[in-house]
Each structure stands twice: as structure tokens, then as C-alpha cells.
Design an enzyme around this catalytic site. Structure first.
Site, PDB file in Angstrom:
ATOM      1  CE  LYS A  69      -2.167  -1.370   3.686  1.00  0.00           C
ATOM      2  NZ  LYS A  69      -1.519  -2.693   3.799  1.00  0.00           N
ATOM      3  CB  THR A  70       3.645   2.383   2.210  1.00  0.00           C
ATOM      4  OG1 THR A  70       2.832   2.329   3.391  1.00  0.00           O
ATOM      5  CG2 THR A  70       4.588   3.555   2.298  1.00  0.00           C
ATOM      6  CG  ASP A 114       0.154   4.171   6.287  1.00  0.00           C
ATOM      7  OD1 ASP A 114      -0.716   3.382   5.875  1.00  0.00           O
ATOM      8  OD2 ASP A 114       1.329   3.823   6.510  1.00  0.00           O
ATOM      9  CB  THR A 163      -4.609  -3.053   7.826  1.00  0.00           C
ATOM     10  OG1 THR A 163      -4.823  -2.226   8.971  1.00  0.00           O
ATOM     11  CG2 THR A 163      -3.170  -2.944   7.382  1.00  0.00           C
ATOM     12  NE  ARG A 222       6.464  -4.443   5.850  1.00  0.00           N
ATOM     13  CZ  ARG A 222       5.318  -3.815   6.078  1.00  0.00           C
ATOM     14  NH1 ARG A 222       4.362  -4.399   6.766  1.00  0.00           N
ATOM     15  NH2 ARG A 222       5.143  -2.588   5.647  1.00  0.00           N
TER      16      ARG A 222
HETATM   17  N1  LIG Z   1       4.262  -5.509  -5.643  1.00  0.00           N
HETATM   18  C1  LIG Z   1       5.456  -5.446  -5.071  1.00  0.00           C
HETATM   19  N2  LIG Z   1       6.572  -5.681  -5.782  1.00  0.00           N
HETATM   20  C2  LIG Z   1       7.763  -5.662  -5.181  1.00  0.00           C
HETATM   21  N3  LIG Z   1       7.969  -5.362  -3.889  1.00  0.00           N
HETATM   22  C3  LIG Z   1       6.912  -5.097  -3.138  1.00  0.00           C
HETATM   23  C4  LIG Z   1       5.603  -5.102  -3.684  1.00  0.00           C
HETATM   24  N4  LIG Z   1       4.735  -4.795  -2.708  1.00  0.00           N
HETATM   25  C5  LIG Z   1       5.453  -4.603  -1.610  1.00  0.00           C
HETATM   26  N5  LIG Z   1       6.765  -4.794  -1.842  1.00  0.00           N
HETATM   27  C6  LIG Z   1       7.834  -4.745  -0.859  1.00  0.00           C
HETATM   28  O1  LIG Z   1       7.278  -5.028   0.409  1.00  0.00           O
HETATM   29  C7  LIG Z   1       7.581  -4.010   1.349  1.00  0.00           C
HETATM   30  C8  LIG Z   1       6.324  -3.682   2.112  1.00  0.00           C
HETATM   31  O2  LIG Z   1       5.417  -2.992   1.296  1.00  0.00           O
HETATM   32  P1  LIG Z   1       4.597  -1.728   1.839  1.00  0.00           P
HETATM   33  O3  LIG Z   1       5.356  -1.023   2.901  1.00  0.00           O
HETATM   34  O4  LIG Z   1       4.176  -0.952   0.662  1.00  0.00           O
HETATM   35  O5  LIG Z   1       3.353  -2.479   2.479  1.00  0.00           O
HETATM   36  P2  LIG Z   1       2.053  -1.856   3.165  1.00  0.00           P
HETATM   37  O6  LIG Z   1       0.900  -2.488   2.457  1.00  0.00           O
HETATM   38  O7  LIG Z   1       2.145  -0.388   3.166  1.00  0.00           O
HETATM   39  O8  LIG Z   1       2.144  -2.429   4.639  1.00  0.00           O
HETATM   40  P3  LIG Z   1       1.564  -1.799   6.020  1.00  0.00           P
HETATM   41  O9  LIG Z   1       0.086  -2.106   6.029  1.00  0.00           O
HETATM   42  O10 LIG Z   1       2.266  -2.582   7.081  1.00  0.00           O
HETATM   43  O11 LIG Z   1       1.892  -0.355   6.026  1.00  0.00           O
HETATM   44  C9  LIG Z   1       8.116  -2.829   0.536  1.00  0.00           C
HETATM   45  O12 LIG Z   1       9.252  -2.307   1.136  1.00  0.00           O
HETATM   46  C10 LIG Z   1       8.495  -3.393  -0.813  1.00  0.00           C
HETATM   47  O13 LIG Z   1       9.866  -3.573  -0.876  1.00  0.00           O
HETATM   48 MG   LIG Z   2       2.358   0.959   4.717  1.00  0.00          MG
END
Ligand SMILES: Nc1ncnc2c1ncn2[C@@H]1O[C@H](COP(=O)(O)OP(=O)(O)OP(=O)(O)O)[C@@H](O)[C@H]1O
Ligand SMILES: [Mg+2]
Length: 347
Positions: A69-70, A114, A163, A222
Site C-alpha cells: 500500500k505504501t 496511512d 488494513t 515484505r
Molecule cells: N508488488 C510489489 N513488488 C515488489 N515489492 C513489493 C511489492 N509490494 C510490496 N513490496 C515490498 O514489500 C515491502 C512492504 O510494502 P509496503 O510497505 O508498501 O506495504 P504496506 O501495504 O504499506 O504495509 P503496512 O500495512 O504494514 O503499512 C516494501 O518495502 C516493498 O519492498
Molecule cells: Mg504501509
């Protein structure tokens, strides 16, 4: 613009794990692995906005932790060539904090909110108006002398992440022009994530090792990246330096990640469910207490994957163990009138 400077993961302040994560984030939509449907839809929204020369509609991204997401929020700003402002629901204590952010936005700026489900109610109401009418009422002064001055805002785009989409009030949800739901990744996609990360980290990774890591990453990029780093540690310290299948298997054993990708906490939940609660159904909060975790942790971080993999059932009367949970723990599913099968028939 360097988006990492603005992110919550800047090198100076962030713990090493977060910094390592930031280094592996894909920067553009085409580098973003998997989530084909969301990626396609989002690229349409962005291309249309670029073609019109206007800020796109607000975007909401939902899904379990660690699915991107981030990362996508940062990609949206990068694809638009727009500045990015990052904040989160819990960081906004008062409506005034949000007013200060909104009133300083530049034209076309992307505002990443977020954990948007954790915004306080007054801030949430201010956000509705800002998102719909591009206006914010700034309160000047205090007490009886306070006056509210309406301030027009330039067009901007909110990217909200949550989430727990279910917790978002309908009026807020309705103000997003595009809602993308991220789902767990399949093993092939995770293998691609691991392969790309290894290349970025200049790690030589054998194919068999990348398959092993991918299949044990709980459908989550992640976790895939984290396991890759742990396998690298193991290979350097205890292995031959080669990241091969043996290194992957041994490292994952040390870190108690089993062949289905479940970690200690996942198994603790299943053990409590099958053992202490005889398969359930049991209330979520009781289950959380039994494993010594917060309800939110169990609900957002543990449960979704266990449900998706068919280990745990969400029922109106609580959480119940599916037959696969017993088998996975090496236990025989109960039989007879109190067993799993008749219990399932009741839901
Ligand atoms: N589609 C993708 N392709 C490659 N790497 C990814 C992808 N999605 C996520 N990642 C990797 O996974 C890590 C976590 O992703 P991210 O921080 O965007 O998750 P999030 O959904 O924001 O999690 P949270 O809910 O904990 O904030 C990132 O640092 C990235 O390196
Ligand atoms: Mg995030």
C-alpha cells in the site's frame, strides 16, 4: 524529488529493518510485481489524469500489512511527477493538525494518509469537505472569540491506506474515486519479488532458494524480502556463503518459519484454537488473550492469511479451526458429534 526524504523510513531515524525495506521498494508501476487488476485499474486512473492535466480522483488502498500500500502511494506520486506528503491517522491528533497540512498543500500534491481508519472523528469530518469541495475551515483564535475562515484549496489527491477497510465510515469511503484492494501474492509473484530484491542487494541467489523463500512468505512481499535477508545472514555466518536450497531451509528452520510459511505466532493461534478451545468457535478477543497479543494484531496480521489458507474459519459465533489446522499441527481432527465436520455444518 527524493521521496524517501519525506517517508517515514528516512535513513537517519528509521530502524535498520525499515531502511532495508525502503531500499527495496519498487519506484514505478511497471516495477511493481503482481496485483495485476489493481495495477491495471490504477494505471488507467493515472494515465487519464495525466492526459487531462488534472489531479486524479482520490485513491483508497486496502489490504493486509506488507502487500504494497505504501509502495503504491509513493508510486502514484512518482507516476504523476507530483510532490508527496506523508502522514497517518494516528499522527493527526486534532482537526487543527489536518487543517495545517491541508492548507499548505501545493497544486496537484499527493497526500498519503496511512492508517486512515484511525483518524479522529473531527479530522475525518474536515477531510470529507476537503476531499469533496477542496475547502477547509481554518479556526482562528480561541474560545468565544474564535472565528472560522473558509479557505479554498488547490486540487490535490488523497491516497488513503488501510488494513481495515471495514472500519472506514461509508461517507469517507464514498469520497474515493478509486478503491483498490490488495490481496495476497501467489508463489510465482513472490519469487519475482525475491529475485528482484536479490538483484538490488547484489546477492547471488539460486533458483531453488528463491522458490523456497517465496513459498514460505505468507503471500507477503515484505516477509519475502525479510526472509531473503535472513537467509543471506545464515549463508554468510553459518553456511558456505552460497544462497542455495540448503541455506534457505536451514535459515527458515532457525527462524521457525514452517513449510507453509506459518511463523511461531501463527502456530500459537492455531494451537490455542485446536488445543485450549477444542477447535472453537471462540471469540477473537479471547483468542488474542490466549496468545498474549492485541486483538488488532490477531485480526489484521495473523488471521487473514490463516483464513485464506483454509486453516481458520471466521464464523458468526467466533473463530474456529478448520480440519487443515489440526492436520498441520500433527493432530487428529476430532470426530463424532463434537467434531469439526458437524460443527461446520452449523454455520
Ligand atoms: N508488488 C510489489 N513488488 C515488489 N515489492 C513489493 C511489492 N509490494 C510490496 N513490496 C515490498 O514489500 C515491502 C512492504 O510494502 P509496503 O510497505 O508498501 O506495504 P504496506 O501495504 O504499506 O504495509 P503496512 O500495512 O504494514 O503499512 C516494501 O518495502 C516493498 O519492498
Ligand atoms: Mg504501509
Amino acid at each position: 524529488m527524493n521521496d524517501e526524504d519525506l517517508s517515514l523510513t528516512s535513513a537517519e531515524s528509521a530502524p535498520p529493518e525499515r531502511t532495508a525495506e525502503a531500499a527495496l521498494r519498487p519506484r514505478r508501476l511497471e516495477e511493481f510485481v503482481g496485483q495485476k487488476v489493481v495495477r491495471d485499474q490504477l494505471s488507467l486512473v493515472l494515465d487519464a489524469a495525466l492526459a487531462r492535466g488534472r489531479a486524479p480522483e482520490h485513491v483508497l488502498l486496502s489490504g493486509p500489512p506488507g502487500l504494497g500500500k505504501t509502495t503504491l502511494a509513493m508510486i502514484i506520486a512518482a507516476e504523476l511527477g507530483a510532490p508527496l506528503r506523508i502522514t497517518s491517522g494516528p499522527a493527526i491528533q486534532h482537526a487543527g493538525d489536518l487543517a495545517a497540512i491541508l492548507s499548505s498543500l501545493e497544486e496537484g500534491e499527493v497526500l498519503f494518509l496511512d492508517e486512515i481508519h484511525r483518524l479522529a472523528r473531527p479530522a475525518e469530518e474536515m477531510l470529507y469537505i476537503a476531499m469533496e469541495d477542496f475547502r477547509v475551515d481554518v479556526i482562528v483564535g480561541k474560545g468565544v472569540g474564535a472565528t472560522s475562515i473558509p479557505l479554498d484549496l488547490p486540487p490535490f489527491t488523497v491516497v488513503g491506506a488501510t488494513t481495515r477497510a471495514g472500519l472506514l465510515p461509508a461517507p469517507l469511503r464514498d469520497r474515493f474515486g478509486f478503491i483498490g484492494h490488495l490481496d495476497f501474492y501467489d508463489a510465482e509473484e513472490l519469487r519475482e519479488v525475491v529475485r528482484r530484491s536479490a538483484a538490488r542487494l547484489e546477492i547471488e541467489l539460486e533458483d531453488a532458494a528463491s522458490i523456497e523463500i517465496a513459498s514460505r512468505s505468507r503471500g507477503t512481499p515484505r516477509i519475502a524480502n525479510r526472509l531473503l535477508r535472513r537467509v543471506r545472514d545464515w549463508a554468510q555466518v553459518r553456511g558456505t556463503g552460497r544462497l542455495d536450497l540448503d541455506a534457505a531451509k536451514e535459515a527458515l528452520r532457525v527462524y521457525e518459519v514452517d513449510e507453509r510459511g506459518l511463523d511461531r505466532l501463527d502456530r500459537a493461534v492455531l494451537s490455542a484454537l485446536c488445543g485450549r478451545f477444542a477447535g472453537g468457535p471462540v471469540g477473537l478477543s479471547t483468542l488474542a488473550v490466549a496468545v498474549g497479543e492485541e486483538v488488532e494484531t490477531v485480526e489484521t496480521m495473523i488471521e487473514p492469511y490463516l483464513v485464506r489458507e483454509g486453516f481458520l474459519l471466521r464464523t458468526p459465533r467466533g473463530r474456529a479451526a478448520a480440519p487443515a489446522a489440526w492436520t498441520h499441527l500433527g493432530l487428529a481432527p476430532p470426530e463424532g458429534p463434537e467434531g469439526v465436520a458437524p460443527m461446520l455444518g452449523r454455520f
